[in-house]
Design an enzyme around this catalytic site. Structure first.
Site, PDB file in Angstrom:
ATOM      1  N   ASP A   1      -0.965   7.246   0.252  1.00 51.37           N
ATOM      2  CA  ASP A   1       0.430   7.236   0.672  1.00 51.37           C
ATOM      3  C   ASP A   1       1.085   6.018   0.024  1.00 51.37           C
ATOM      4  O   ASP A   1       0.399   5.050  -0.339  1.00 51.37           O
ATOM      5  CB  ASP A   1       0.511   7.159   2.200  1.00 51.37           C
ATOM      6  CG  ASP A   1       1.937   7.035   2.697  1.00 51.37           C
ATOM      7  OD1 ASP A   1       2.802   7.806   2.237  1.00 51.37           O
ATOM      8  OD2 ASP A   1       2.193   6.149   3.529  1.00 51.37           O
TER       9      ASP A   1
ATOM     10  N   ASP B   1       4.637   4.276   0.984  1.00 50.06           N
ATOM     11  CA  ASP B   1       5.309   3.339   1.882  1.00 50.06           C
ATOM     12  C   ASP B   1       4.348   2.848   2.962  1.00 50.06           C
ATOM     13  O   ASP B   1       3.843   3.636   3.761  1.00 50.06           O
ATOM     14  CB  ASP B   1       6.523   4.002   2.542  1.00 50.06           C
ATOM     15  CG  ASP B   1       7.569   4.440   1.532  1.00 50.06           C
ATOM     16  OD1 ASP B   1       7.895   3.641   0.642  1.00 50.06           O
ATOM     17  OD2 ASP B   1       8.045   5.583   1.625  1.00 50.06           O
TER      18      ASP B   1
END
Length: 243
Positions: free
Chosen positions: A14, A16
């Site tokens: 991922d 963020d």
């Protein structure tokens, strides 16, 4: 090796909150957008103003595609708005309008402050690649490419699956495993051969739902127990701990 089980050939990250320090930017943008809307809604309907809280962010919007996050939170408050269209002006009382306002706020902060990368994550991803494992970034953001470029880490990923790719291919957002599964497919590996790295509860849940070989929860905000309960095999505060 690298804190991973034998048989892992690909790492799916991922963005963020895992690679870049942009999760706090998103959380602040969601709060500013929703609080502005909720004040207007309360004044218009004669109801008490109840602000958007950090628990709302974690439960309803964190890790989800922007439109789904907007819908999810509004539904939690019993508020129904029209869908609207992609070209609705930022702040319009539609799902698209509020979502566009949130994105406008994020882009303004990124332009002003730039993008900071977690140094532990940078070192870990470099080590992963040096060991011969393939890498992908899997994000619900439509601004993934710009953020990675600004942070100087775009070259660390062989594959990018973001909101734009998901829309093009008709993939469901997290907590569905679709985007992670697509990243593994693009790299040429089965889910069992890939590890998911996530800081969002819905992202960890997506990793577990996709039957990936390993799921690493990254705890930046003190939710280690929740990450484990959503399916993380291990929880770390920084990816550097795995080196």
């Amino acid at each position: 090796m690298l804190g991973l089980p034998d048989g892992i050939r690909a790492c799916l990250f991922d963005m963020d909150g895992v690679v870049t320090k942009t999760a706090v930017v998103h959380a602040a943008a969601w709060k500013e957008m929703f609080d502005g809307f909720l004040r207007e809604w309360s004044a218009k309907n004669g109801t008490p103003f109840a602000p958007f809280e950090s628990a709302d962010y974690e439960q309803y919007v964190d890790g989800k595609p922007r439109l789904e996050g907007t819908k999810s939170f509004l539904e939690s408050r019993g508020i129904s708005l029209p869908e609207g269209s992609e070209d609705d002006p930022p702040g319009a009382s539609t799902i698209h309008g509020l979502s566009n306002r949130k994105n406008e706020l994020v882009l303004a902060v990124l332009k002003r402050d730039g993008v900071e990368v977690y140094e532990g994550s940078r070192r870990y991803i470099e080590a992963v690649r040096a060991a011969g494992l393939r890498t992908a970034v899997v994000s619900s953001s439509a601004n993934t490419e710009a953020v990675l470029d600004a942070g100087g880490v775009a070259a660390l990923f062989d594959v990018r699956v973001d909101a734009l790719v998901a829309k093009k291919l008709g993939l469901h957002g997290k907590p569905a495993p679709d985007t992670f599964l697509e990243a593994a497919r693009m790299l040429g590996f089965a889910a069992a051969e890939a590890t998911v790295f996530e800081d969002a509860l819905v992202g960890v849940a997506a990793g577990r739902a996709g039957n990936f070989g390993y799921v690493v929860g990254v705890d930046r905000v003190g939710q280690a127990d929740a990450l484990r309960s959503h399916g993380a095999d291990i929880v770390v505060q920084d990816l550097g701990e795995l080196l």
